[in-house]
Design a protein around this motif. Structure first.
Motif, short mmCIF file in Angstrom:
data_model
loop_
_atom_site.label_atom_id
_atom_site.label_comp_id
_atom_site.label_asym_id
_atom_site.label_seq_id
_atom_site.Cartn_x
_atom_site.Cartn_y
_atom_site.Cartn_z
N GLN A 87 0.84 -1.18 0.00
CA GLN A 87 0.00 0.00 0.00
C GLN A 87 0.88 1.24 0.00
O GLN A 87 1.64 1.47 0.94
CB GLN A 87 -0.93 -0.01 1.21
N TRP A 133 -4.11 -10.71 8.77
CA TRP A 133 -3.12 -9.76 8.25
C TRP A 133 -1.99 -9.57 9.25
O TRP A 133 -2.20 -9.59 10.47
CB TRP A 133 -3.79 -8.42 7.98
N GLU A 164 -4.82 2.35 -2.63
CA GLU A 164 -5.40 1.14 -2.10
C GLU A 164 -4.31 0.08 -1.89
O GLU A 164 -3.22 0.18 -2.43
CB GLU A 164 -6.46 0.61 -3.07
N ARG A 165 -4.69 -0.93 -1.14
CA ARG A 165 -3.78 -2.04 -0.90
C ARG A 165 -3.82 -2.96 -2.13
O ARG A 165 -4.87 -3.51 -2.48
CB ARG A 165 -4.23 -2.79 0.36
N ASN A 191 -10.11 -15.59 -6.49
CA ASN A 191 -10.15 -14.44 -5.59
C ASN A 191 -8.79 -14.15 -4.97
O ASN A 191 -8.67 -13.28 -4.10
CB ASN A 191 -11.17 -14.71 -4.48
N SER A 205 -5.35 -16.79 4.33
CA SER A 205 -6.72 -17.29 4.31
C SER A 205 -6.68 -18.80 4.22
O SER A 205 -5.83 -19.35 3.52
CB SER A 205 -7.49 -16.71 3.12
N ASN A 248 -7.46 -10.62 -4.48
CA ASN A 248 -8.37 -9.68 -3.84
C ASN A 248 -8.08 -9.62 -2.33
O ASN A 248 -8.21 -10.61 -1.64
CB ASN A 248 -9.81 -10.12 -4.08
N ALA A 249 -7.71 -8.45 -1.85
CA ALA A 249 -7.37 -8.30 -0.44
C ALA A 249 -8.54 -8.69 0.46
O ALA A 249 -8.35 -9.18 1.58
CB ALA A 249 -6.95 -6.86 -0.15
N ARG A 250 -9.75 -8.51 -0.02
CA ARG A 250 -10.93 -8.82 0.80
C ARG A 250 -11.09 -10.31 1.03
O ARG A 250 -11.85 -10.74 1.89
CB ARG A 250 -12.18 -8.25 0.15
N GLY A 251 -10.36 -11.11 0.25
CA GLY A 251 -10.46 -12.55 0.42
C GLY A 251 -9.64 -13.10 1.58
O GLY A 251 -9.77 -14.27 1.93
N TYR A 252 -8.83 -12.25 2.18
CA TYR A 252 -7.93 -12.68 3.25
C TYR A 252 -8.44 -12.18 4.60
O TYR A 252 -8.74 -11.00 4.76
CB TYR A 252 -6.52 -12.15 3.01
N GLY A 253 -8.50 -13.07 5.56
CA GLY A 253 -9.05 -12.70 6.85
C GLY A 253 -8.01 -12.40 7.91
O GLY A 253 -8.35 -11.87 8.98
#
Length: 126
Positions: free
Chosen positions: A39, A116, A44-45, A106, A99, A109-114
């Protein structure tokens, strides 16, 4: 619960190299995947690279192909991002993410990883 601890990063001149490390606790499941994102300030990341733990398959963002290498050490539960030929545009905070359920479509896609890591700064001077 997966915990990620990053290390590495720093200041390097253009053309130089750095290694980032990510210690992952308890990789589990056939879909366990570790991704690297970066980032830049005000942006955006963005996806950089990813590694599928089972099988060791790797995936890269186009601009880093041939310069960055993601790898793992099974015995140590470590994932590494070796960065060569660094450019000023590679500057940013680098995060490892994980994840246990992400599907291949996916993976960028950063949103796919829970999970960090805390992030580590990489600065490439020109």
């Amino acid at each position: 619960q997966v915990q990620l601890v990053e290390s590495g990063g720093g200041l390097v001149q253009a053309g130089g190299s750095l290694r980032l490390s990510c210690a992952a606790s308890g990789p589990t499941g056939s879909r366990f995947t570790v991704g690297w994102f970066r980032q830049a300030p005000g942006k955006e990341r963005d996806f950089v690279a990813a590694l599928r733990w089972s099988g060791g398959h790797t995936y890269y963002e186009e601009s880093v192909k041939g310069r960055f290498t993601v790898s793992k050490d099974n015995a140590k539960n470590m994932v590494y991002l070796d960065m060569d030929g660094l450019k000023p545009e590679d500057t940013g905070v680098y995060y490892c993410a994980a994840s246990s359920t992400i599907i291949l479509s996916n993976i960028r896609n950063a949103r796919g990883y829970g999970y960090w890591g805390q992030g580590t700064q990489v600065t490439v001077s020109s």
